[in-house]
Each structure stands twice: as structure tokens, then as C-alpha cells.
Design an enzyme around this catalytic site. Structure first.
Site, PDB file in Angstrom:
ATOM      1  CG  PHE A 123      -1.694   1.084   1.704  1.00  0.00           C
ATOM      2  CD1 PHE A 123      -3.057   0.923   1.316  1.00  0.00           C
ATOM      3  CD2 PHE A 123      -1.131   2.243   2.262  1.00  0.00           C
ATOM      4  CE1 PHE A 123      -4.042   1.988   1.505  1.00  0.00           C
ATOM      5  CE2 PHE A 123      -2.195   3.172   2.821  1.00  0.00           C
ATOM      6  CZ  PHE A 123      -3.460   3.154   2.305  1.00  0.00           C
ATOM      7  CD1 TRP A 156      10.463   5.970   4.591  1.00  0.00           C
ATOM      8  CD2 TRP A 156       8.582   7.445   4.562  1.00  0.00           C
ATOM      9  NE1 TRP A 156      10.909   7.038   4.779  1.00  0.00           N
ATOM     10  CE2 TRP A 156       9.984   8.011   4.858  1.00  0.00           C
ATOM     11  CE3 TRP A 156       7.506   8.058   4.623  1.00  0.00           C
ATOM     12  CZ2 TRP A 156      10.019   9.333   5.343  1.00  0.00           C
ATOM     13  CZ3 TRP A 156       7.623   9.351   4.943  1.00  0.00           C
ATOM     14  CH2 TRP A 156       8.925  10.047   5.111  1.00  0.00           C
ATOM     15  NE  ARG A 243      -4.436   5.926  10.937  1.00  0.00           N
ATOM     16  CZ  ARG A 243      -4.909   6.803  10.613  1.00  0.00           C
ATOM     17  NH1 ARG A 243      -5.841   7.406  10.769  1.00  0.00           N
ATOM     18  NH2 ARG A 243      -4.197   7.600   9.593  1.00  0.00           N
ATOM     19  NE  ARG A 268      21.038 -10.674  36.773  1.00  0.00           N
ATOM     20  CZ  ARG A 268      22.428 -10.889  36.796  1.00  0.00           C
ATOM     21  NH1 ARG A 268      22.807 -12.204  36.606  1.00  0.00           N
ATOM     22  NH2 ARG A 268      23.264 -10.137  36.752  1.00  0.00           N
ATOM     23  CB  ILE A 337      13.555  -5.988  33.893  1.00  0.00           C
ATOM     24  CG1 ILE A 337      12.513  -5.202  34.373  1.00  0.00           C
ATOM     25  CG2 ILE A 337      13.686  -7.346  34.628  1.00  0.00           C
ATOM     26  CD1 ILE A 337      11.064  -5.563  34.226  1.00  0.00           C
ATOM     27  N   GLY A 339      18.888  -5.456  32.318  1.00  0.00           N
ATOM     28  CA  GLY A 339      20.010  -4.884  32.567  1.00  0.00           C
ATOM     29  C   GLY A 339      21.136  -4.901  31.358  1.00  0.00           C
ATOM     30  CD  GLU A 363      -1.022   0.545   8.596  1.00  0.00           C
ATOM     31  OE1 GLU A 363      -2.548   0.604   9.012  1.00  0.00           O
ATOM     32  OE2 GLU A 363      -0.564  -0.674   8.121  1.00  0.00           O
ATOM     33  N   GLY A 364      -0.031   6.518  10.278  1.00  0.00           N
ATOM     34  CA  GLY A 364      -0.372   7.703  11.062  1.00  0.00           C
ATOM     35  C   GLY A 364       0.456   7.614  12.386  1.00  0.00           C
ATOM     36  CB  SER A 366       1.711   8.913  18.534  1.00  0.00           C
ATOM     37  OG  SER A 366       2.069   7.807  18.667  1.00  0.00           O
TER      38      SER A 366
HETATM   39  N1  CAA Z   1     -11.616   8.226   8.335  1.00  0.00           N
HETATM   40  C1  CAA Z   1     -12.549   8.464   7.408  1.00  0.00           C
HETATM   41  N2  CAA Z   1     -12.340   9.475   6.467  1.00  0.00           N
HETATM   42  C2  CAA Z   1     -11.386  10.388   6.975  1.00  0.00           C
HETATM   43  C3  CAA Z   1     -10.552  10.259   8.134  1.00  0.00           C
HETATM   44  C4  CAA Z   1     -10.556   8.880   8.779  1.00  0.00           C
HETATM   45  N3  CAA Z   1      -9.866   8.395   9.642  1.00  0.00           N
HETATM   46  N4  CAA Z   1      -9.504  11.344   7.983  1.00  0.00           N
HETATM   47  C5  CAA Z   1      -9.998  12.136   7.014  1.00  0.00           C
HETATM   48  N5  CAA Z   1     -11.111  11.675   6.369  1.00  0.00           N
HETATM   49  C6  CAA Z   1     -11.828  12.179   5.227  1.00  0.00           C
HETATM   50  C7  CAA Z   1     -12.597  13.294   5.687  1.00  0.00           C
HETATM   51  O1  CAA Z   1     -13.992  12.946   6.272  1.00  0.00           O
HETATM   52  C8  CAA Z   1     -12.772  14.239   4.425  1.00  0.00           C
HETATM   53  O2  CAA Z   1     -13.460  13.723   3.424  1.00  0.00           O
HETATM   54  P1  CAA Z   1     -14.969  14.312   3.216  1.00  0.00           P
HETATM   55  O3  CAA Z   1     -14.778  15.671   2.557  1.00  0.00           O
HETATM   56  O4  CAA Z   1     -15.591  13.418   2.116  1.00  0.00           O
HETATM   57  O5  CAA Z   1     -15.818  14.580   4.369  1.00  0.00           O
HETATM   58  C9  CAA Z   1     -11.221  13.762   3.979  1.00  0.00           C
HETATM   59  O6  CAA Z   1     -10.852  12.545   4.361  1.00  0.00           O
HETATM   60  C10 CAA Z   1     -10.152  14.928   3.980  1.00  0.00           C
HETATM   61  O7  CAA Z   1     -10.160  14.967   5.517  1.00  0.00           O
HETATM   62  P2  CAA Z   1      -9.534  16.175   6.109  1.00  0.00           P
HETATM   63  O8  CAA Z   1     -10.074  17.527   5.621  1.00  0.00           O
HETATM   64  O9  CAA Z   1      -9.545  16.053   7.538  1.00  0.00           O
HETATM   65  O10 CAA Z   1      -7.886  16.371   5.818  1.00  0.00           O
HETATM   66  P3  CAA Z   1      -6.528  16.885   6.440  1.00  0.00           P
HETATM   67  O11 CAA Z   1      -5.555  17.032   5.104  1.00  0.00           O
HETATM   68  O12 CAA Z   1      -7.036  17.924   7.426  1.00  0.00           O
HETATM   69  O13 CAA Z   1      -6.185  15.791   7.394  1.00  0.00           O
HETATM   70  C11 CAA Z   1      -5.356  13.648   8.055  1.00  0.00           C
HETATM   71  C12 CAA Z   1      -6.126  14.330   7.174  1.00  0.00           C
HETATM   72  C13 CAA Z   1      -6.208  13.220   9.349  1.00  0.00           C
HETATM   73  C14 CAA Z   1      -4.254  14.290   8.802  1.00  0.00           C
HETATM   74  C15 CAA Z   1      -4.774  12.725   7.004  1.00  0.00           C
HETATM   75  O14 CAA Z   1      -3.960  13.301   6.048  1.00  0.00           O
HETATM   76  C16 CAA Z   1      -3.937  11.438   7.740  1.00  0.00           C
HETATM   77  O15 CAA Z   1      -4.403  10.470   8.325  1.00  0.00           O
HETATM   78  N6  CAA Z   1      -2.455  11.498   7.524  1.00  0.00           N
HETATM   79  C17 CAA Z   1      -1.600  10.367   8.196  1.00  0.00           C
HETATM   80  C18 CAA Z   1      -1.457   9.690   6.917  1.00  0.00           C
HETATM   81  C19 CAA Z   1      -1.096   8.256   7.266  1.00  0.00           C
HETATM   82  O16 CAA Z   1      -1.732   7.462   8.043  1.00  0.00           O
HETATM   83  N7  CAA Z   1       0.014   7.665   6.377  1.00  0.00           N
HETATM   84  C20 CAA Z   1       0.193   6.186   6.704  1.00  0.00           C
HETATM   85  C21 CAA Z   1       0.831   5.917   5.438  1.00  0.00           C
HETATM   86  S1  CAA Z   1       0.600   3.976   4.982  1.00  0.00           S
HETATM   87  C22 CAA Z   1       1.593   3.177   5.902  1.00  0.00           C
HETATM   88  O17 CAA Z   1       2.267   3.490   6.794  1.00  0.00           O
HETATM   89  C23 CAA Z   1       1.417   1.732   5.755  1.00  0.00           C
HETATM   90  C24 CAA Z   1       2.592   0.871   6.153  1.00  0.00           C
HETATM   91  O18 CAA Z   1       3.822   0.975   5.267  1.00  0.00           O
HETATM   92  C25 CAA Z   1       2.500   0.065   7.028  1.00  0.00           C
END
Ligand code: CAA
Length: 381
Positions: A123, A156, A243, A268, A337, A339, A363-364, A366
């Protein structure tokens, strides 16, 4: 909410635990050291149905629920968190997209192989300039007859090297932000699609991570998932489920840290007594146990809501934020623990500390989970 497990869920948990102990725990230090995950381990997970757990049987999945998935993820990650992330990405980020957003042609062609574990998926959302600000991507896809032409760089990408097929997010309409993002299925081997070097990482070294490059890469239009402009919502909704998977990976690492800490605290001796008889060590064990249990309950709550088709984005974010902090804290305390021994590779606990950190990042981060939670509670959700 009732957190009792069904007989099937308990059996699945036992199967995953035994598999982890017999087939993943042996060799985990070597795999981490070499930075590899032999195909043999992936094949065994596939045979147990662990690569397409929540996919119905008609699409070659195991037809299980999200609760079963989190139980298996915890057990696999308890033995080897690298195996955990390989499994998590294939299940919650790749197979789930085909199930929720794909059409039957795409499910027939790709999902059937992915859910069986014959193929592995990846992904790919992030780019060098867009991590947390995910919609700020530059990779773009332009329609050209029956194809889309992709150009750009992704980074990544977990499973990026070992996967057969990748879900790519790219801009199809510029200047309209997230509404211009679309999702594509891209098969390995297409002209113009190349793979970067394997990244050298702090932890989860058994899973591969790399950059992906697209240079005038033609992807058939039939590989668009959903409609043009659906991509960002597809990514966000899918990541809610992802998540929960990463929270369970973190829980597995935290539980392993607690298990190893208890074992060592009993064995230990210092000052003529087992170190577990000292208050300082008991306090560490007790706090680890509280946070492990709280993580498990948060994860089960999010998974149950998902199974009941109720909103769960906030609960998934809470589970991931809390479980990943627990994994980081518990693994650090485990090394403490142990050490001096804990600092040595052969005791297998410094790896837990290195593996734990990523669960607060991918995946986002914290901080993003906290943003998701804060927005939800301020909207009264
Ligand atoms: N669930 C469902 N819909 C969501 C959502 C969620 N958690 N977060 C945002 N949306 C939707 C909103 O509802 C909106 O849609 P509509 O207009 O249809 O309502 C749209 O997405 C845009 O949302 P925002 O206006 O809130 O967008 P934003 O730019 O302000 O913020 C964010 C969005 C929450 C910061 C988002 O960019 C985010 O989650 N960022 C983190 C990215 C991430 O998790 N990356 C992981 C990479 S993949 C990975 O790591 C895989 C791996 O290798 C293991």
C-alpha cells in the site's frame, strides 16, 4: 460491551500462538540481523489463512471477523513483529481495499491470489514531502486512452520489494487537494515501474521497505479503484482498519516484553534474591500489565465496532496511540529489567525495543492519531 471470545476465536488465538512459538520465534534474531523474511514463513502463514483473514471464502479468504484478526495479529507479532507487519499490510490495507472498493473483475484477478497468500500486496501513500500531510502528494496519473500514465516517487513502502501488486495513490486532478486523488492497482514488472534499494531500518528489519519510482508507467484504466477522486477517502477509511492491525502488532510486542520480563524477574538473582522480589521491579511489571490489558480492551472495542459495521475511526486511533506507547514503554522497561544482558542481541529483548518504535510512526503517527481523536470528540462523536 461483551469481550468474551467465542470458541472459534479462542481456537484461532491458540493456533496463532502455537504457530508463532513453533515457527516464528526460532530464528527471529537471525532474521532481524540479516534483515530478511524467508518465503517459507510467509507460506506457512498463508496456509493458515492469516493473509486474507477478513475476506469471505468466495474470494479465497478465511471469512473471519476483525476480532479474530486482532487476536492473530497479536500472537504473530508477539513472536515476530516483522511477520506481523507483513500480515497486517496484506490483510487490512490491501485485501480490504479490494473487498470494500474493488469490483468483481479486480477481486477475481487480484484479491483471490492476495487472500490466499499466493501473492503479496503493498500500500503506497507516502512520498518524500508528504507523510502526515498525506494528500499533499506529487505522484500524478494522467488518462491516456485506455491507460493512466503514472509519474512520481513513493517512499517507505512496506512489502515494497516482496510484493507482487501495489495499491498506489496518485493525483488525477491537480489543484483540488484531496478530492483530486485516485487509487490504482499496479502490478510489478510494468515498464516504467522500478523499485528502489531496500532500506536499512532500526526495527522490523525482517520486513522490507523501499521507494517506488514511476516514469511514464502505463497502468490499464480498468485498474482504477472506485472512481477518479475517491482515492483519499479510500486511503483514510482503509487506514482506520489498518490502525487496529498496527495497534495489535504493538500489543504483541508489549505482551512479549511483559512475558520476558516476568520470566527473567523470577530467574535472575541479585543480593541473594530473585529480582522480582524487589518493589522497583514489581512496580515495572504491574504497570506493564495494566497498560497491556488496557491496550487489549481498546483494540477489542475497535474491532468489535468494525464487526458491527459501526463507526470506529476514533476508537482505532485511540487503540493505536495507546498500544504503541505501551509497546515503547514496556520494551524499554524490559531491557532495563534485563540490565546489561538486555542490551545484548542474543537475549532477544533489545529487538523488541527497536521494533516497538515504528508502531508510533507508520499508518499515522501518534500525533495524527491524537488529531483524529481530538477532532472526533470536539464534533461530539
Ligand atoms: N476516516 C475516514 N475519513 C477520513 C478520515 C478517517 N480517519 N480522516 C480524514 N477523512 C476524510 C474526511 O472526512 C474528508 O472527507 P470528506 O470531505 O468526504 O468528508 C477527507 O478525508 C479529508 O479530510 P481532512 O479535511 O480532515 O484532511 P486533512 O488533510 O486535514 O487531514 C489527516 C487528514 C487526518 C491528517 C490525514 O492526512 C492522515 O490521516 N494522515 C496520516 C497519513 C497516514 O496515516 N499515513 C500512513 C501511510 S501508510 C503506511 O504507513 C503503511 C505501512 O507501510 C505499514
Amino acid at each position: 460491551m461483551n469481550f468474551d471470545l467465542t470458541e472459534e476465536q479462542e481456537l484461532l488465538q491458540k493456533t496463532a500462538r502455537e504457530f508463532g512459538e513453533e515457527h516464528l520465534a526460532p530464528g527471529v534474531i537471525e532474521r532481524d540481523d540479516k534483515g530478511e523474511m524467508p518465503k517459507e514463513q510467509i507460506k506457512m502463514m498463508a496456509e493458515l489463512g492469516f493473509l486474507g483473514m477478513m475476506i469471505p471464502e468466495e474470494w479465497n479468504g478465511a471469512g473471519m471477523d476483525a476480532v479474530s484478526y486482532v487476536l492473530a495479529m497479536e500472537e504473530i507479532s508477539r513472536a515476530d513483529a516483522s511477520a506481523g507487519v507483513i500480515m497486517s499490510v496484506n490483510n487490512s490495507l490491501v485485501c480490504q481495499i479490494f473487498m470494500d472498493w474493488g469490483n468483481d473483475f479486480q477481486r477475481e484477478k487480484y484479491l483471490k491470489k492476495l487472500a490466499l497468500g499466493e501473492w503479496l500486496g503493498a500500500f503506497s501513500l507516502s512520498e518524500p514531502q508528504s507523510g502526515s500531510d498525506a494528500s499533499n502528494m506529487r505522484t500524478h496519473a494522467e488518462k491516456d486512452g485506455d491507460d493512466y500514465v503514472l509519474n512520481g516517487t513513493k517512499n517507505w513502502v512496506t512489502n515494497g520489494i516482496s510484493s507482487d501488486v501495489v495499491i498506489i495513490f496518485a493525483v488525477t486532478t491537480k489543484g483540488i487537494g484531496y478530492k483530486g486523488v485516485s487509487a490504482f492497482i499496479v502490478e510489478k514488472g510494468l515498464p516504467g515501474f522500478s523499485i528502489g534499494k531496500k532500506e536499512d531500518k532500526l526495527g522490523i528489519r525482517g520486513s522490507d521497505t523501499c521507494e517506488l519510482y514511476f516514469d511514464e508507467c502505463k497502468v490499464p484504466a480498468e485498474n482504477l479503484i472506485g472512481k477518479e477522486g475517491d482515492g483519499f477517502r479510500i486511503a483514510m477509511k482503509t487506514l482506520n482498519g489498518g490502525r487496529i492491525g498496527i495497534a495489535s502488532q504493538a500489543l504483541g510486542i508489549a505482551q512479549a516484553s511483559l512475558d520476558k520480563s516476568i520470566e527473567y524477574a523470577k530467574e535472575r538473582k541479585q543480593f541473594g534474591k530473585p529480582i522480582g522480589s524487589f518493589g522497583a521491579i514489581q512496580s515495572k511489571l504491574a504497570n506493564m500489565a495494566i497498560n497491556v490489558e488496557a491496550s487489549r480492551l481498546l483494540i477489542l472495542k475497535a474491532a468489535k465496532l468494525k464487526d458491527e459495521h459501526k463507526p470506529y475511526a476514533k476508537e482505532a486511533a485511540m487503540a493505536k496511540q495507546f498500544a504503541s506507547q505501551t509497546a515503547v514503554d514496556a520494551s524499554r522497561e524490559c531491557v532495563q529489567i534485563y540490565g546489561g544482558y538486555g542490551y545484548m542481541q542474543e537475549y532477544g529483548v533489545e529487538r523488541l525495543m527497536r521494533d516497538a518504535k515504528i508502531t508510533q510512526i507508520y499508518e499515522g503517527t501518534s500525533e495524527i492519531q491524537e488529531l483524529v481523536i481530538a477532532r472526533a470528540i470536539m464534533e461530539g462523536k
